[in-house]
Design an enzyme around this catalytic site. Structure first.
Site, PDB file in Angstrom:
ATOM      1  CG  ASP A  32      -1.709  -1.273   1.384  1.00 13.63           C
ATOM      2  OD1 ASP A  32      -2.126  -1.847   0.364  1.00 13.63           O
ATOM      3  OD2 ASP A  32      -1.879  -1.725   2.532  1.00 13.63           O
ATOM      4  CD  GLU A 206      -9.176  -2.336  -1.567  1.00 14.48           C
ATOM      5  OE1 GLU A 206      -9.539  -2.402  -0.390  1.00 14.48           O
ATOM      6  OE2 GLU A 206      -8.667  -3.298  -2.177  1.00 14.48           O
TER       7      GLU A 206
END
Length: 545
Positions: A32, A206
């Site tokens: 991420d 997302e």
């Protein structure tokens, strides 16, 4: 800016001497990525989940060479994860810079699960004048969904984005990307909430990030889920609140449907522009042990070069949308860092930044470098399946072929007291070469295993090491397998136990119930409650070329 991050640079590279970025740039459990440039320095923040301190912070000046400079969330007042589930904690942080401050947005996930309808995911903001801190106390933002980010618009206004989690039966749980203004003076969200993007046919929308370029707001999202269907989606709009038009050749990046690629699971991206006007995409990836197999190193971070003509859509340099192992570096001076020591003798007053603990910070009550100088002392606490108070300190496995060793002095008085070397993935999945005490054999070792919560002992009978004041322990990973060894005299290694499946220490094996990577740890347990201590003389970690 920290003095250590502003070293003198070597001359710029010429086009003929341009170096290459070798992917992944952040190896072993660094997912991420959120990338930002501040003048001549680049920084990437990555997720840490249940490992403390929270949020890894990495630094580079050329996008080729990177080093870990610390972690932002180093106090319990910023991040208290006692009782958090495996792979709860810090999901997808976002790092930005404005007004002379670093802004770090992060989620602390308290409840989640693939079969659970709810996500208790609380979003916070901390700031710091320097990447190395000190970072502020957290400002609470919201709990409507995870993967928050902060966009600083050219007019000075600030906007929070996050995905919204929809728990209702029959609904798409990934309900879109929310946008709301953040008032920094008041320290709170203000004004209406806008759902600006509900995703594409790839679903699982997302990880929103926004950049502004050439009069457009570009919205980058992760889609497809963070496994082999993962992708980076890009959309743009003339207005911040939309509507957003999807890239005509979407997705911008994916490994989907190409099992031959060495970098798989490509997705969850973040954009950065160099001071020379070149654009790069940071993204997570995985390196499976076999095609579409298990990724025991976890999800890692890579960089891809973009071609982005003015007013047009960006595309990966060189065509198509597949991640590449080698990418041309920017036209910047080379800036390598000194090599790191393979051996930690625990002589420093503080732990190396590569060490992390589970859920809570360490303190002198259970981890000490001072009680016996030159040793790491661990006092036994709860078991390896605990999600509360473990005496475990560990570092990432960052290569498929690597080994680690230690030397421990430990005199257990009962079978309930243990210490040793563990290959750890999560509380329900680990393999542990431990010392303990047997009523007949005295001080002895065995290999304990926990496989999807099923406990076992790899040896039918403990191996006695009675009378050995010091015991050396080693684990060696050789791609698909790993194996332990021990010695009671320096260098006199004896292999012990079978070869274990390295792929079992992965989120793929854990059936989507974990998002981390393999750690190698030192630990101690005392299930009697007497807090018997173990002293570790050193720890070495070496990767094979």
């Amino acid at each position: 800016m920290s003095e250590t991050l502003t070293d003198t640079l070597s001359p710029p590279r010429t086009d003929e001497a341009r170096a290459y970025i070798q992917n992944p740039i952040l190896r072993g459990f660094n997912p991420d990525p959120s990338i930002v440039r501040v003048e001549n320095d680049f920084y990437i923040a990555t997720s840490t989940f249940e490992w403390f301190p929270g949020v890894q912070l990495h630094h580079s000046r050329d996008l080729v060479h990177w080093r870990l400079v610390g972690r932002a969330l180093d106090r319990r007042s910023q991040l208290d994860m006692i009782g958090n589930p495996d792979s709860g904690g810090v999901w997808a942080p976002h790092l930005s810079y404005a007004d002379g401050l670093f802004y770090l947005i992060y989620t602390d996930v308290k409840t989640w699960g693939v079969r659970e309808p709810f996500k208790d995911a609380h979003n916070y903001l901390v700031t710091a004048p320097d990447i190395c801190g000190p970072w502020s106390e957290p400002v609470y933002l919201n709990s409507s969904g995870f993967d928050p980010s902060l966009f600083h618009d050219v007019d000075g206004r600030k906007w929070l984005l996050n995905m919204i989690w929809d728990h209702r039966k029959g609904k798409n749980p990934f309900g879109g990307i929310l946008l709301q203004e953040f008032d920094p003076a008041a320290g709170e969200l203000v004004g209406p909430v806008h759902n600006i993007f509900r995703g594409t046919h790839l679903r699982v929308t997302e990880g929103p990030h926004i950049v502004r370029k050439d009069g457009f707001y570009y919205l980058l999202t992760a889609e497809g889920g963070t496994t082999y269907e993962h992708a980076v989606t890009l959309a743009r709009s003339k207005t911040l609140t939309g509507p957003y038009e999807v890239h005509p050749d979407n997705p911008l990046l994916t490994s989907r449907g190409r099992p031959e690629l060495e970098l798989q699971k490509a997705g969850h991206g973040s954009l950065v522009e160099t001071q020379t006007g070149e654009w790069y995409l940071a993204h997570l990836c995985g390196r499976p042990l076999s095609p579409l197999g298990r990724c025991n190193l976890g999800r890692e971070t890579a960089l891809q070069r973009l071609e982005w003509p003015r007013g047009d859509w960006p595309r990966l340099a060189g065509g198509d949308n597949a991640p590449k192992l080698q990418v041309p570096a920017p036209a910047l001076p080379a800036h390598p860092f000194p090599p790191e020591n393979e051996r930690d003798d625990f002589d420093a007053p503080t732990l190396s930044p590569h060490w992390q603990t589970l859920r809570v910070p360490h303190d002198e009550s259970w981890l000490s470098l001072r009680e016996r100088p030159g040793f790491l002392r661990l006092r036994g606490r709860e078991s390896l399946i605990s999600r509360h108070r473990q005496s475990l300190v560990a570092r990432r496995l960052q290569a498929h072929v690597a080994e680690a060793e230690t030397c421990v002095e430990f005199e257990p008085e009962t079978f309930q007291q243990m210490a040793g070397l563990v290959a750890f993935y999560q509380a329900n999945n680990w393999v542990y070469l431990r010392l303990s005490r047997d009523e007949v054999l005295g001080k002895s070792l065995n290999i304990l295993t926990c496989d999807h919560s099923v406990y076992d002992e790899a040896l039918d009978e403990d191996v006695s090491v009675e009378g050995a004041a010091r015991v050396f322990l080693k684990v060696r990973f050789e791609r698909e397998t790993f194996r332990f060894a021990y010695a009671t005299e320096p260098g006199a290694w004896r292999e012990v136990g079978p070869r274990f499946d390295a792929g079992k220490l992965s989120d793929d094996y854990c059936q989507g119930l974990s998002f981390t990577g393999t750690f190698i740890g030192l630990c101690a347990q005392d299930l009697s409650g007497r807090r018997r201590h173990a002293d570790f003389d050193y720890f070495s970690y070496r990767e094979d070329a």
